[in-house]
Design a protein around this motif. Structure first.
Motif, mmCIF file in Angstrom:
data_model
loop_
_atom_site.group_PDB
_atom_site.id
_atom_site.type_symbol
_atom_site.label_atom_id
_atom_site.label_comp_id
_atom_site.label_asym_id
_atom_site.label_seq_id
_atom_site.Cartn_x
_atom_site.Cartn_y
_atom_site.Cartn_z
ATOM 1 N N GLU A 141 81.587 23.192 45.779
ATOM 2 C CA GLU A 141 80.152 23.263 46.042
ATOM 3 C C GLU A 141 79.413 23.845 44.838
ATOM 4 O O GLU A 141 78.317 23.399 44.486
ATOM 5 N N ALA A 147 76.515 22.182 42.544
ATOM 6 C CA ALA A 147 75.219 22.836 42.282
ATOM 7 C C ALA A 147 74.925 22.855 40.781
ATOM 8 O O ALA A 147 73.801 22.589 40.345
ATOM 9 N N ARG A 149 73.963 19.377 39.691
ATOM 10 C CA ARG A 149 72.574 19.022 40.037
ATOM 11 C C ARG A 149 71.593 19.687 39.076
ATOM 12 O O ARG A 149 70.648 19.064 38.611
ATOM 13 N N CYS A 150 71.825 20.941 38.771
ATOM 14 C CA CYS A 150 70.895 21.687 37.903
ATOM 15 C C CYS A 150 70.818 21.128 36.507
ATOM 16 O O CYS A 150 69.763 21.073 35.911
ATOM 17 N N VAL A 199 75.648 29.519 44.162
ATOM 18 C CA VAL A 199 74.965 28.310 44.650
ATOM 19 C C VAL A 199 73.503 28.660 44.962
ATOM 20 O O VAL A 199 72.575 27.930 44.582
ATOM 21 N N ALA A 200 73.294 29.805 45.599
ATOM 22 C CA ALA A 200 71.917 30.215 45.927
ATOM 23 C C ALA A 200 71.120 30.483 44.651
ATOM 24 O O ALA A 200 69.936 30.117 44.551
ATOM 25 N N GLU A 239 69.733 27.477 42.900
ATOM 26 C CA GLU A 239 68.646 26.765 43.577
ATOM 27 C C GLU A 239 67.278 27.266 43.148
ATOM 28 O O GLU A 239 66.260 26.707 43.539
ATOM 29 N N ASP A 240 67.227 28.336 42.397
ATOM 30 C CA ASP A 240 65.928 28.900 42.029
ATOM 31 C C ASP A 240 65.829 29.099 40.514
ATOM 32 O O ASP A 240 65.910 30.219 40.013
#
Ligand code: PLP
Length: 374
Positions: free
Chosen positions: A70, A74, A77-78, A264-265, A268-269
């Motif tokens: 996972e 992530a 994707r980034c 992962v969190a 996302e930012d």
């Protein structure tokens, strides 16, 4: 068994790395007010990180995903990277260490520039390889000098960009020149631990340089701008064949489950990370503007710290400054193990911490004439 034939106990191979990885002045833990010695982020992490980590803490009995699937998704994707070309590590330190163990043996050479990140010699010495240093220009990597030091024994060339502890960096052109000139049997490591902090069009984090080359690998970390140093999360992006070979060199569950969830969190930012980078640059400029009039020279660093040069006169040397700040509870990093005895590395901290550094150094240097330049 013939007892006499064997030593009394196991004989360790202890590499003399000649360095203390963490050097702290003698300040009791309860007296530390600001720790500016480890380039930790004063911004913490985005709030979703603590929540994600806490949630994963509810399942302590379940092993982490050994492939960090996972997390690799992530990252992919980034940054727009193929997951099968990514490896995650317990800090980028583990990825660097695995590269050393995979490619270097006694008699081989690992090449880097004179004041490059201290893990490069450590990685050489751990494997029994020979660390080789190339001269720099103005405390900055010099591609041609590096290439001059390549021999038939060179197995790995390491570049930290920006470099720690100098903070200096080279542009995309220099990275490409090095890539194109290095024979493909030599591993070219681009350690971009501080990439997020550099705001310059000519800078390249190296990810685009990996391309189809069989020998280029970039390492990144969430310890710095992402503020996740406690979780130890790093990653590498390289050729699929290299990543396949590196995987067995790392621990099986090397990135623990809580760290994976936190990372992962964090990924996302990216706005949070951009804020950290912007604000760090403002504070770095502020601190530099305070130090230059005191006659101190700062290297043109682009990361979350400054390498500051002190006079050699008794009372105001780098060590005097370290001790003086330590008496006020401010920890900074000596650079003597890099052969830069007259420098101190100071992390860009909170506004309060940076103000305390400026005040302390103003007091130390009060009365001296303005002898230096930025
Ligand atoms: C240039 C550089 N690379 C890599 C690292 C290792 O970072 P981590 O193992 O926390 O990912 C550091 C840490 O200070 C660094 O300065």
């Amino acid at each position: 068994m013939n007892e006499k034939k064997f030593p009394a106990g196991p004989v360790p191979y202890v590499p003399d790395t000649g360095t203390k990885v963490v050097k702290k002045p003698p300040v009791a833990p309860e007296d530390i007010v600001f720790d500016l010695s480890l380039n930790e982020s004063p911004f913490g992490a985005n709030p979703a990180v603590a929540a994600a980590a806490a949630a994963r803490c509810q399942l302590p009995n379940i092993y982490p995903d050994p492939a960090s699937d996972e997390l690799r998704q992530a990252i992919s994707r980034c940054y727009g990277l193929e997951p099968e070309r990514l490896i995650c590590g317990n800090g980028s330190e583990e990825v660097l260490d695995a590269i050393g163990r995979l490619y270097a043996r006694p008699g081989d050479e690992i090449l880097y520039s004179r004041h490059a990140f201290i893990q490069f010699p450590i990685m050489a010495l751990r494997t029994g390889a020979t660390p080789v240093m190339a001269p720099e220009r103005d405390y900055t990597l010099d591609v041609e000098a590096l290439l001059d030091r390549v021999t038939e024994r060179t197995r790995i060339v390491c570049v930290a960009n920006p470099n720690n502890p100098t903070g200096t960096w080279v542009d995309r052109d220099a990275l490409v020149r090095l890539r194109d000139a290095l024979p493909e049997h030599i591993v070219y490591v681009i350690d971009s631990a501080y990439a997020e902090f550099v705001d310059d069009e000519s800078y390249d984090d190296g990810l685009g340089l990996v391309g189809e080359r069989p020998n280029v690998i970039v390492t990144r970390t969430l310890s710095k701008a992402f503020g996740l140093a406690a979780f130890r999360i790093g990653w590498g992006y390289g050729p699929a064949a290299m990543i396949r070979a590196l995987n067995p060199m790392r621990g099986i569950g090397n990135v623990n489950a809580i760290a994976q969830a936190a990372a992962v969190a964090a990924l996302e930012d990216l706005d949070f990370v951009a804020m950290v980078a912007r604000e760090t640059a403002v504070r770095r400029d502020w601190l530099r503007a305070k130090l230059v009039p005191l006659g101190l020279q700062t290297l043109p660093g682009a990361a979350n710290f400054l390498a500051v040069r002190f006079p050699t006169d008794p009372g105001v040397t780098a060590q005097d400054a370290i001790d003086h700040m330590a008496r006020r509870g401010i920890l900074t990093r000596s650079m003597d193990d890099y052969g830069m005895d007259d420098f101190v590395r100071i992390t860009i901290g909170s506004e309060e911490a940076n103000g305390a550094v400026a005040d302390a150094l103003e007091d130390l240097l009060a009365g001296r004439s303005n002898v230096g330049s930025g």
